[in-house]
Write a protein that holds these residues in place. Structure first.
Motif, PDB file in Angstrom:
ATOM      1  N   UNK A 121       0.882  -1.165   0.000  1.00 57.24           N
ATOM      2  CA  UNK A 121       0.000   0.000   0.000  1.00 57.24           C
ATOM      3  C   UNK A 121       0.918   1.212   0.000  1.00 57.24           C
ATOM      4  N   UNK A 122       0.861   1.948  -1.110  1.00 58.01           N
ATOM      5  CA  UNK A 122       1.936   2.871  -1.416  1.00 58.01           C
ATOM      6  C   UNK A 122       1.446   4.294  -1.644  1.00 58.01           C
ATOM      7  N   UNK A 123       1.959   5.220  -0.834  1.00 57.39           N
ATOM      8  CA  UNK A 123       1.655   6.634  -1.014  1.00 57.39           C
ATOM      9  C   UNK A 123       2.341   7.119  -2.286  1.00 57.39           C
ATOM     10  N   UNK A 124       1.604   7.863  -3.099  1.00 53.05           N
ATOM     11  CA  UNK A 124       2.173   8.321  -4.367  1.00 53.05           C
ATOM     12  C   UNK A 124       3.158   9.467  -4.164  1.00 53.05           C
ATOM     13  N   UNK A 125       2.747  10.460  -3.364  1.00 51.86           N
ATOM     14  CA  UNK A 125       3.580  11.652  -3.190  1.00 51.86           C
ATOM     15  C   UNK A 125       4.514  11.489  -1.986  1.00 51.86           C
ATOM     16  N   UNK A 126       5.741  11.125  -2.267  1.00 47.27           N
ATOM     17  CA  UNK A 126       6.740  11.031  -1.203  1.00 47.27           C
ATOM     18  C   UNK A 126       8.006  11.727  -1.667  1.00 47.27           C
ATOM     19  N   UNK A 127       8.742  12.327  -0.723  1.00 44.58           N
ATOM     20  CA  UNK A 127      10.025  12.934  -1.093  1.00 44.58           C
ATOM     21  C   UNK A 127      11.021  11.856  -1.508  1.00 44.58           C
ATOM     22  N   UNK A 128      11.938  12.204  -2.373  1.00 43.73           N
ATOM     23  CA  UNK A 128      12.933  11.224  -2.819  1.00 43.73           C
ATOM     24  C   UNK A 128      12.303  10.293  -3.839  1.00 43.73           C
ATOM     25  N   UNK A 129      12.335   9.011  -3.528  1.00 46.40           N
ATOM     26  CA  UNK A 129      11.779   7.990  -4.404  1.00 46.40           C
ATOM     27  C   UNK A 129      10.264   7.977  -4.219  1.00 46.40           C
ATOM     28  N   UNK A 130       9.517   8.535  -5.180  1.00 47.75           N
ATOM     29  CA  UNK A 130       8.064   8.587  -4.980  1.00 47.75           C
ATOM     30  C   UNK A 130       7.402   7.272  -5.378  1.00 47.75           C
ATOM     31  N   UNK A 131       6.089   7.203  -5.194  1.00 49.65           N
ATOM     32  CA  UNK A 131       5.364   5.962  -5.433  1.00 49.65           C
ATOM     33  C   UNK A 131       5.527   5.428  -6.845  1.00 49.65           C
ATOM     34  N   UNK A 132       5.485   6.326  -7.838  1.00 52.74           N
ATOM     35  CA  UNK A 132       5.593   5.907  -9.230  1.00 52.74           C
ATOM     36  C   UNK A 132       6.975   5.318  -9.519  1.00 52.74           C
TER      37      UNK A 132
ATOM     38  N   UNK B 107      -5.694  12.841  -7.411  1.00 51.26           N
ATOM     39  CA  UNK B 107      -5.863  11.933  -8.547  1.00 51.26           C
ATOM     40  C   UNK B 107      -5.435  12.532  -9.879  1.00 51.26           C
ATOM     41  N   UNK B 108      -5.282  13.868  -9.952  1.00 50.47           N
ATOM     42  CA  UNK B 108      -4.864  14.472 -11.218  1.00 50.47           C
ATOM     43  C   UNK B 108      -3.338  14.531 -11.345  1.00 50.47           C
ATOM     44  N   UNK B 109      -2.633  14.089 -10.316  1.00 51.57           N
ATOM     45  CA  UNK B 109      -1.172  14.051 -10.360  1.00 51.57           C
ATOM     46  C   UNK B 109      -0.729  13.126 -11.494  1.00 51.57           C
ATOM     47  N   UNK B 110       0.087  13.629 -12.435  1.00 58.58           N
ATOM     48  CA  UNK B 110       0.521  12.790 -13.566  1.00 58.58           C
ATOM     49  C   UNK B 110       1.282  11.544 -13.134  1.00 58.58           C
ATOM     50  N   UNK B 111       1.813  11.570 -11.918  1.00 58.35           N
ATOM     51  CA  UNK B 111       2.542  10.394 -11.434  1.00 58.35           C
ATOM     52  C   UNK B 111       1.624   9.189 -11.215  1.00 58.35           C
ATOM     53  N   UNK B 112       0.314   9.450 -11.053  1.00 61.06           N
ATOM     54  CA  UNK B 112      -0.615   8.341 -10.855  1.00 61.06           C
ATOM     55  C   UNK B 112      -0.669   7.479 -12.117  1.00 61.06           C
ATOM     56  N   UNK B 113      -0.823   8.126 -13.265  1.00 58.21           N
ATOM     57  CA  UNK B 113      -0.849   7.399 -14.542  1.00 58.21           C
ATOM     58  C   UNK B 113       0.473   6.661 -14.745  1.00 58.21           C
ATOM     59  N   UNK B 114       1.552   7.323 -14.347  1.00 62.74           N
ATOM     60  CA  UNK B 114       2.888   6.735 -14.481  1.00 62.74           C
ATOM     61  C   UNK B 114       3.001   5.463 -13.622  1.00 62.74           C
ATOM     62  N   UNK B 115       2.439   5.536 -12.413  1.00 65.26           N
ATOM     63  CA  UNK B 115       2.498   4.394 -11.494  1.00 65.26           C
ATOM     64  C   UNK B 115       1.681   3.221 -12.033  1.00 65.26           C
ATOM     65  N   UNK B 116       0.494   3.511 -12.548  1.00 66.94           N
ATOM     66  CA  UNK B 116      -0.359   2.460 -13.107  1.00 66.94           C
ATOM     67  C   UNK B 116       0.344   1.807 -14.301  1.00 66.94           C
ATOM     68  N   UNK B 117       0.938   2.652 -15.121  1.00 63.53           N
ATOM     69  CA  UNK B 117       1.692   2.164 -16.275  1.00 63.53           C
ATOM     70  C   UNK B 117       2.868   1.290 -15.837  1.00 63.53           C
TER      71      UNK B 117
END
Length: 162
Positions: A69-80, A104-114
């Motif tokens: 269970x992974x937080x997307x927005x983290x300093x350093x190595x983020x969830x994506x 949910x509009x953070x572009x990193x979310x799409x990156x993580x799913x990908x």
């Protein structure tokens, strides 16, 4: 070393734990809340925590979590980035990744799913949808209602149904 301080509180290796879950969030309160939800859910999880992506990456091969269970927005190595690293390195095997995000509009979310995340949920976590999603990702059948009732009555009932 200074490692291992947070793990002390998490030492609940119950013999009937069937699922290993790793909670990764740089926010201590969020980690604690997520752990509490999982521990009260009677899903028979062994829960461990990491406070950043690098720590999670290091823990993964030994702990072999069924679910992160992974937080997307983290300093350093983020969830994506962590998703990508775990999937590329094969360190997670067939484990699933559930992304938690406040935006949910953070572009990193799409990156993580990908990159191989299985699913995502918005923050703040809501108990019911969260537990439903966790059950789904862990492949726990929905007759969980029965075991939940038993488990509130008497935690030891579960052990007899090996």
């Amino acid at each position: 070393g200074k490692g291992g301080t947070t793990v002390g509180a998490q030492r609940r290796d119950t013999p009937e734990a069937r699922h290993r879950v790793l909670v990764v969030d740089d926010n201590e309160l969020a980690r604690a809340t997520t752990c509490r939800l999982l521990e009260r859910s009677c899903l028979q999880c062994e829960v461990r925590t990491a406070e950043n992506g690098a720590q999670a990456y290091t823990m993964a091969p030994d702990f072999r979590p069924h679910l992160i269970i992974l937080d997307l927005q983290m300093p350093g190595l983020d969830g994506a980035d962590l998703c990508l690293l775990l999937r590329r390195s094969g360190r997670l095997g067939h484990g699933k990744i559930l992304i938690i995000t406040g935006d949910p509009s953070d572009p990193r979310l799409a990156k993580a799913i990908e990159a191989g995340a299985s699913d995502w949920l918005p923050k703040p976590i809501q108990r019911r949808p969260f537990l439903r999603k966790v059950e789904q990702l862990l492949g726990i059948a929905r007759d969980a209602e029965k075991s939940k009732r038993m488990c509130t009555k008497n935690g030891r009932n579960l052990a007899s149904h090996g």
